[in-house]
Write an enzyme that holds these catalytic residues in place. Sequence first.
Site, PDB file in Angstrom:
ATOM      1  N   THR A  14       0.827  -1.250  -0.018  1.00 29.23           N
ATOM      2  CA  THR A  14      -0.114   0.115  -0.019  1.00 29.23           C
ATOM      3  C   THR A  14       0.803   1.175  -0.030  1.00 29.23           C
ATOM      4  O   THR A  14       0.330   2.432  -0.839  1.00 29.23           O
ATOM      5  CB  THR A  14      -1.033  -0.022   1.156  1.00 29.23           C
ATOM      6  OG1 THR A  14      -1.691  -1.039   1.015  1.00 29.23           O
ATOM      7  CG2 THR A  14      -1.646   1.286   1.264  1.00 29.23           C
ATOM      8  N   SER A  57       1.455  -7.380  -0.896  1.00 29.73           N
ATOM      9  CA  SER A  57       2.316  -8.490  -0.389  1.00 29.73           C
ATOM     10  C   SER A  57       1.602  -9.974  -0.138  1.00 29.73           C
ATOM     11  O   SER A  57       2.282 -10.733   0.338  1.00 29.73           O
ATOM     12  CB  SER A  57       2.701  -7.829   1.214  1.00 29.73           C
ATOM     13  OG  SER A  57       1.433  -7.850   1.903  1.00 29.73           O
ATOM     14  N   THR A  89       1.608  -4.251   4.329  1.00 34.63           N
ATOM     15  CA  THR A  89       1.576  -4.645   5.524  1.00 34.63           C
ATOM     16  C   THR A  89       0.839  -6.227   6.029  1.00 34.63           C
ATOM     17  O   THR A  89       1.128  -6.756   6.926  1.00 34.63           O
ATOM     18  CB  THR A  89       0.764  -3.720   6.392  1.00 34.63           C
ATOM     19  OG1 THR A  89      -0.547  -3.540   5.743  1.00 34.63           O
ATOM     20  CG2 THR A  89       1.311  -2.373   6.361  1.00 34.63           C
ATOM     21  N   ASP A  90       0.201  -6.609   4.724  1.00 37.28           N
ATOM     22  CA  ASP A  90      -0.304  -8.099   4.962  1.00 37.28           C
ATOM     23  C   ASP A  90       0.407  -8.963   5.709  1.00 37.28           C
ATOM     24  O   ASP A  90      -0.105 -10.038   6.208  1.00 37.28           O
ATOM     25  CB  ASP A  90      -1.324  -8.419   3.884  1.00 37.28           C
ATOM     26  CG  ASP A  90      -2.418  -7.463   3.557  1.00 37.28           C
ATOM     27  OD1 ASP A  90      -2.677  -6.414   4.193  1.00 37.28           O
ATOM     28  OD2 ASP A  90      -3.216  -7.700   2.367  1.00 37.28           O
TER      29      ASP A  90
HETATM   30  N1  ASP Z   1      -2.921  -5.384   0.794  1.00 32.27           N
HETATM   31  C1  ASP Z   1      -1.651  -4.522   1.160  1.00 32.27           C
HETATM   32  C2  ASP Z   1      -0.471  -5.251   0.830  1.00 32.27           C
HETATM   33  O1  ASP Z   1      -0.221  -6.037   1.912  1.00 32.27           O
HETATM   34  C3  ASP Z   1      -1.947  -3.839   2.411  1.00 32.27           C
HETATM   35  C4  ASP Z   1      -0.889  -3.094   2.945  1.00 32.27           C
HETATM   36  O2  ASP Z   1       0.373  -2.534   2.251  1.00 32.27           O
HETATM   37  O3  ASP Z   1      -1.135  -2.415   3.735  1.00 32.27           O
HETATM   38  O4  ASP Z   1       0.219  -5.100  -0.034  1.00 32.27           O
END
Ligand code: ASP
Length: 330
Positions: A14, A57, A89-90
Site C-alpha cells: 500500500t 504483499s 503490511t499484510d
Molecule cells: N494489501 C496491502 C499489501 O499488503 C496492504 C498494505 O500494504 O498495507 O500489499
Amino acid sequence: MTKPRLLILSLGGTITMLPGDAGGLTPTLGASDLVASVPALAEVAEIEARSLFRLPSPSLAIADVLEVARGVEAGFASGTDGAVVIQGTDTIEETAFLLDLLVAGDKPVVVVGAMRGADAPGADGPANLLAAARVAACPDARGQGTLVVLNYDIHAARFVQKSHTTLPSAFDSPGCGPLGVVAEGRPRFHARVSRLPAWPAGDGAPPPVALIKWAMGDDGRMLAALPDLGYRGVVIEGMGAGHVPAGAAPAVGALAARLPVVLASRVIAGPVFTRTYAYPGSEVDLLQRGAVPAGMLSGLKARLLLGLALRRPLPPGEVGAVQAAFGPYQ
Ligand code: ASP
C-alpha cells in the site's frame, strides 16, 4: 561526520500504491519515488534505493524473501550499515521473521509499510519510511536482528503481528509490547531482544509446510491428506495453550509419525504449554504423540522456521533437528 549508508529495497504494498485505471489501489511507485518523496532521508543517511518487486504483499513468496535476504547480505558485505525493506503490511510479520532468521550479523534490517495509500489524506508512508531509516541507521538497533517500524513503534520480528485491518496503529507485539519508539526523530529503545541462530539464505528454499488452525468440533480428517498433497511438515494452531478435541488426537499422532508436526496456539499471545494438561488432545498428549512445541512463536512464524529447518530432508520420525530449531523460542 560521515553519514551511515543504507540500502532501501522496495517490494510493493500500500505504501507504493496509487489508484489505477479500475479505481482501486495497485502497486505503482518504486523505491526511488518513495525516497524522493521524503527529502529528510538525505539528512539521515546516504541511500541506495532499489525496487525488487511491485507486488501486493499477499503475492510475495518465500522465494522472494530469500532474494531480499541475499540482496541485504550483499549490501552488508559491501559496507552498507543497515537495510530498510518496504512492503505491504499484510505479510510484514512473515517477511520480517524470515529476514530475522536468514540474515546473520549485527547490522539492522528494518521492515516498513503503510496502512494508507500514497495519495491518501494523512498518508502514513513518508513518516513510516523516515522513522524506519532512522532506526536502521541507529547504533542502538544493532544486534537485534530484523525490526518492524510503523506508527513510530519499533517491534521485534519474532513478536510483531498485524492486529487491525485499517488503523495506522495496526501493528502490535502482543504479550510484550514494542521494543521502543521513534520520538522527536530519535529511536529510543526501552527493551532489547537477543540475536537467535541464523539460517543462511544460501541453503536454498524451504519445502511446503501446511498451517492448520483448529476449530471447535473438527475431527482432524484433513490431516491424513497432507503428506500426499506434497507437504513436508505441518504446523497446528491448537486451541488455548495447544489443544485439540480428544477424538482428533490420534490423527495428530498418525500425522506426526509421517511428517514433522509443530504445535502452536491459535491464541494471539502466550507460549504453547508443554507440561500442564494431560487429557486426551491436551498439549502433553500431543507432544507424547510426537508433536514439537512452537514455544512463543505464532503459527505463521512457526511455519517459516519449520520450513527452514526442513531444507535438509529428515528421516521419518526424526524430529530432533526440529526440536533443536524451536528450542531457542521456548
Ligand atoms: N494489501 C496491502 C499489501 O499488503 C496492504 C498494505 O500494504 O498495507 O500489499
